[in-house]
Design a protein around this motif. Structure first.
Motif, PDB file in Angstrom:
ATOM      1  N   ARG A  66      53.429  33.779  80.651  1.00 30.72           N
ATOM      2  CA  ARG A  66      54.711  34.405  80.998  1.00 30.72           C
ATOM      3  C   ARG A  66      55.841  33.873  80.145  1.00 30.72           C
ATOM      4  NH1 ARG A  66      55.768  36.081  86.631  1.00 30.72           N
ATOM      5  NH2 ARG A  66      57.247  37.251  85.403  1.00 30.72           N
ATOM      6  N   SER A  67      55.649  32.741  79.502  1.00 33.09           N
ATOM      7  CA  SER A  67      56.691  32.222  78.606  1.00 33.09           C
ATOM      8  C   SER A  67      56.069  31.964  77.249  1.00 33.09           C
ATOM      9  CB  SER A  67      57.305  30.939  79.164  1.00 33.09           C
ATOM     10  OG  SER A  67      56.336  29.926  79.206  1.00 33.09           O
ATOM     11  N   GLN A  68      56.838  32.142  76.233  1.00 28.21           N
ATOM     12  CA  GLN A  68      56.377  31.908  74.863  1.00 28.21           C
ATOM     13  C   GLN A  68      57.124  30.708  74.293  1.00 28.21           C
ATOM     14  OE1 GLN A  68      53.896  33.710  73.307  1.00 28.21           O
ATOM     15  NE2 GLN A  68      53.612  34.733  75.253  1.00 28.21           N
ATOM     16  N   GLY A  69      56.537  30.075  73.286  1.00 28.73           N
ATOM     17  CA  GLY A  69      57.235  29.014  72.581  1.00 28.73           C
ATOM     18  C   GLY A  69      57.079  27.629  73.173  1.00 28.73           C
ATOM     19  N   THR A  70      56.152  27.455  74.116  1.00 24.92           N
ATOM     20  CA  THR A  70      55.931  26.128  74.697  1.00 24.92           C
ATOM     21  C   THR A  70      54.625  25.536  74.166  1.00 24.92           C
ATOM     22  OG1 THR A  70      54.844  27.115  76.617  1.00 24.92           O
ATOM     23  CG2 THR A  70      57.197  26.644  76.810  1.00 24.92           C
ATOM     24  N   TYR A  71      54.354  25.774  72.900  1.00 25.54           N
ATOM     25  CA  TYR A  71      53.102  25.355  72.302  1.00 25.54           C
ATOM     26  C   TYR A  71      53.032  23.838  72.141  1.00 25.54           C
ATOM     27  CZ  TYR A  71      53.671  30.211  70.907  1.00 25.54           C
ATOM     28  OH  TYR A  71      53.914  31.547  70.902  1.00 25.54           O
ATOM     29  N   VAL A  72      51.813  23.359  72.080  1.00 22.43           N
ATOM     30  CA  VAL A  72      51.587  21.940  71.804  1.00 22.43           C
ATOM     31  C   VAL A  72      51.902  21.685  70.332  1.00 22.43           C
ATOM     32  CG1 VAL A  72      49.807  20.156  71.631  1.00 22.43           C
ATOM     33  CG2 VAL A  72      49.839  21.686  73.603  1.00 22.43           C
ATOM     34  N   GLU A  73      52.712  20.686  70.082  1.00 24.78           N
ATOM     35  CA  GLU A  73      53.058  20.295  68.719  1.00 24.78           C
ATOM     36  C   GLU A  73      52.120  19.156  68.302  1.00 24.78           C
ATOM     37  OE1 GLU A  73      55.457  21.544  66.751  1.00 24.78           O
ATOM     38  OE2 GLU A  73      56.112  22.998  68.267  1.00 24.78           O
ATOM     39  N   PHE A  74      51.372  19.377  67.224  1.00 24.40           N
ATOM     40  CA  PHE A  74      50.425  18.358  66.779  1.00 24.40           C
ATOM     41  C   PHE A  74      51.122  17.043  66.471  1.00 24.40           C
ATOM     42  CE2 PHE A  74      47.096  21.490  66.359  1.00 24.40           C
ATOM     43  CZ  PHE A  74      45.957  20.740  66.535  1.00 24.40           C
ATOM     44  N   GLU A  75      52.301  17.102  65.876  1.00 24.75           N
ATOM     45  CA  GLU A  75      52.995  15.891  65.447  1.00 24.75           C
ATOM     46  C   GLU A  75      53.464  15.038  66.626  1.00 24.75           C
ATOM     47  OE1 GLU A  75      53.988  19.053  64.374  1.00 24.75           O
ATOM     48  OE2 GLU A  75      52.717  18.909  62.610  1.00 24.75           O
ATOM     49  N   PHE A  99      43.862  13.462  71.385  1.00 27.48           N
ATOM     50  CA  PHE A  99      44.208  13.507  72.798  1.00 27.48           C
ATOM     51  C   PHE A  99      45.527  14.254  72.966  1.00 27.48           C
ATOM     52  CE2 PHE A  99      41.622   9.835  72.017  1.00 27.48           C
ATOM     53  CZ  PHE A  99      40.808   9.690  73.120  1.00 27.48           C
ATOM     54  N   VAL A 100      45.540  15.268  73.827  1.00 32.84           N
ATOM     55  CA  VAL A 100      46.770  16.017  74.094  1.00 32.84           C
ATOM     56  C   VAL A 100      47.520  15.306  75.219  1.00 32.84           C
ATOM     57  CG1 VAL A 100      47.762  18.250  74.717  1.00 32.84           C
ATOM     58  CG2 VAL A 100      45.571  18.163  73.494  1.00 32.84           C
ATOM     59  N   GLN A 101      48.800  15.073  74.989  1.00 35.76           N
ATOM     60  CA  GLN A 101      49.646  14.393  75.964  1.00 35.76           C
ATOM     61  C   GLN A 101      50.409  15.428  76.786  1.00 35.76           C
ATOM     62  OE1 GLN A 101      49.529  10.840  75.990  1.00 35.76           O
ATOM     63  NE2 GLN A 101      47.842  11.437  74.654  1.00 35.76           N
ATOM     64  N   PHE A 102      50.080  15.525  78.084  1.00 37.47           N
ATOM     65  CA  PHE A 102      50.791  16.401  79.014  1.00 37.47           C
ATOM     66  C   PHE A 102      51.482  15.530  80.044  1.00 37.47           C
ATOM     67  CE2 PHE A 102      47.355  19.660  78.023  1.00 37.47           C
ATOM     68  CZ  PHE A 102      48.208  20.527  77.359  1.00 37.47           C
ATOM     69  N   GLU A 103      52.437  16.096  80.757  1.00 40.15           N
ATOM     70  CA  GLU A 103      53.097  15.350  81.824  1.00 40.15           C
ATOM     71  C   GLU A 103      52.092  14.898  82.874  1.00 40.15           C
ATOM     72  OE1 GLU A 103      56.572  17.008  83.640  1.00 40.15           O
ATOM     73  OE2 GLU A 103      57.349  17.681  81.703  1.00 40.15           O
ATOM     74  N   THR A 113      38.006  19.856  64.889  1.00 37.63           N
ATOM     75  CA  THR A 113      37.815  21.301  65.019  1.00 37.63           C
ATOM     76  C   THR A 113      38.031  21.744  66.454  1.00 37.63           C
ATOM     77  OG1 THR A 113      36.233  21.311  63.192  1.00 37.63           O
ATOM     78  CG2 THR A 113      36.162  23.185  64.707  1.00 37.63           C
ATOM     79  N   CYS A 114      37.507  21.002  67.403  1.00 37.79           N
ATOM     80  CA  CYS A 114      37.619  21.393  68.810  1.00 37.79           C
ATOM     81  C   CYS A 114      39.055  21.335  69.314  1.00 37.79           C
ATOM     82  CB  CYS A 114      36.695  20.559  69.689  1.00 37.79           C
ATOM     83  SG  CYS A 114      34.959  21.042  69.506  1.00 37.79           S
ATOM     84  N   ILE A 115      39.865  20.402  68.833  1.00 37.11           N
ATOM     85  CA  ILE A 115      41.257  20.346  69.290  1.00 37.11           C
ATOM     86  C   ILE A 115      41.974  21.632  68.899  1.00 37.11           C
ATOM     87  CG2 ILE A 115      42.138  19.082  67.266  1.00 37.11           C
ATOM     88  CD1 ILE A 115      43.415  18.647  70.844  1.00 37.11           C
ATOM     89  N   ARG A 116      41.663  22.154  67.711  1.00 39.09           N
ATOM     90  CA  ARG A 116      42.297  23.410  67.277  1.00 39.09           C
ATOM     91  C   ARG A 116      41.817  24.583  68.126  1.00 39.09           C
ATOM     92  NH1 ARG A 116      41.465  20.791  62.410  1.00 39.09           N
ATOM     93  NH2 ARG A 116      39.651  22.031  61.839  1.00 39.09           N
ATOM     94  N   VAL A 118      40.710  24.365  71.321  1.00 36.80           N
ATOM     95  CA  VAL A 118      41.264  24.193  72.661  1.00 36.80           C
ATOM     96  C   VAL A 118      42.708  24.657  72.704  1.00 36.80           C
ATOM     97  CG1 VAL A 118      41.983  22.443  74.357  1.00 36.80           C
ATOM     98  CG2 VAL A 118      39.692  22.350  73.361  1.00 36.80           C
ATOM     99  N   LEU A 119      43.446  24.376  71.651  1.00 37.48           N
ATOM    100  CA  LEU A 119      44.865  24.731  71.613  1.00 37.48           C
ATOM    101  C   LEU A 119      45.111  26.145  71.096  1.00 37.48           C
ATOM    102  CD1 LEU A 119      46.361  21.355  70.397  1.00 37.48           C
ATOM    103  CD2 LEU A 119      46.182  22.245  72.738  1.00 37.48           C
ATOM    104  N   GLY A 120      44.028  26.833  70.711  1.00 35.99           N
ATOM    105  CA  GLY A 120      44.185  28.216  70.270  1.00 35.99           C
ATOM    106  C   GLY A 120      44.597  28.381  68.827  1.00 35.99           C
ATOM    107  N   ARG A 121      44.413  27.351  68.024  1.00 36.59           N
ATOM    108  CA  ARG A 121      44.796  27.432  66.613  1.00 36.59           C
ATOM    109  C   ARG A 121      43.709  28.124  65.787  1.00 36.59           C
ATOM    110  NH1 ARG A 121      48.936  23.265  66.473  1.00 36.59           N
ATOM    111  NH2 ARG A 121      50.055  23.892  68.316  1.00 36.59           N
ATOM    112  N   GLU A 122      42.504  28.181  66.323  1.00 36.52           N
ATOM    113  CA  GLU A 122      41.426  28.950  65.672  1.00 36.52           C
ATOM    114  C   GLU A 122      40.429  29.350  66.732  1.00 36.52           C
ATOM    115  OE1 GLU A 122      38.297  25.950  63.726  1.00 36.52           O
ATOM    116  OE2 GLU A 122      40.255  25.813  62.807  1.00 36.52           O
ATOM    117  N   SER A 123      39.676  30.428  66.441  1.00 35.43           N
ATOM    118  CA  SER A 123      38.717  30.924  67.442  1.00 35.43           C
ATOM    119  C   SER A 123      37.317  30.453  67.183  1.00 35.43           C
ATOM    120  CB  SER A 123      38.758  32.432  67.506  1.00 35.43           C
ATOM    121  OG  SER A 123      39.024  33.021  66.273  1.00 35.43           O
TER     122      SER A 123
END
Length: 123
Positions: A66-75, A99-103, A113-116, A118-123
């Motif tokens: 429902r919202s756009q632009g809240t993507y995970v930033e690799f950096e 490791f992805v850091q979430f609240e 490869t798997c991190i990309r 999981v985050l939707g950077r590649e299929s």
């Protein structure tokens, strides 16, 4: 909750909140959720909670954020550590864990490869 404990529902909801695609099939969304838990009841709770909170819409077998632009930033949102890990997505032995850091906690480790995936950077 201690630092080592994590609420799989909250992590799964956060993962769905950071989808980079305009829509995913429910199967693809569940593939991502499986990185948090393989328990089908918890997976359903994650999806239902995300819908109830208005994070995603679910219709006709599709999940739409429902919202756009809240993507995970690799950096800033992904921490890379060296060590002996097992990728949480594919089960491979890896020497570098992402490791992805979430609240709600940390999700991982994943290989490069798997991190990309999981985050939707590649299929």
């Amino acid at each position: 909750m201690s630092g080592s404990e994590r609420d799989p529902v909250e992590l799964g909801v956060e993962l769905l909140a950071h989808l980079e695609h305009g829509e995913l099939s429910v199967a693809d969304a569940l593939d991502r959720i499986e990185t948090v838990t393989t328990n089908p009841q918890v997976q359903r709770e994650i999806l239902d909670t995300a819908v109830m909170r208005g994070i995603v819409e679910r219709e006709d077998g599709m999940v739409r954020p429902r919202s756009q632009g809240t993507y995970v930033e690799f950096e800033s949102d992904v921490v890379v550590r060296e060590g002996d890990f097992t990728c949480q997505r594919c089960g491979s032995a890896i020497g570098t864990g992402h490791f992805v850091q979430f609240e709600g906690g940390e999700l991982g480790p994943f290989g490069s490869t798997c991190i990309r995936k999981v985050l939707g950077r590649e299929s």
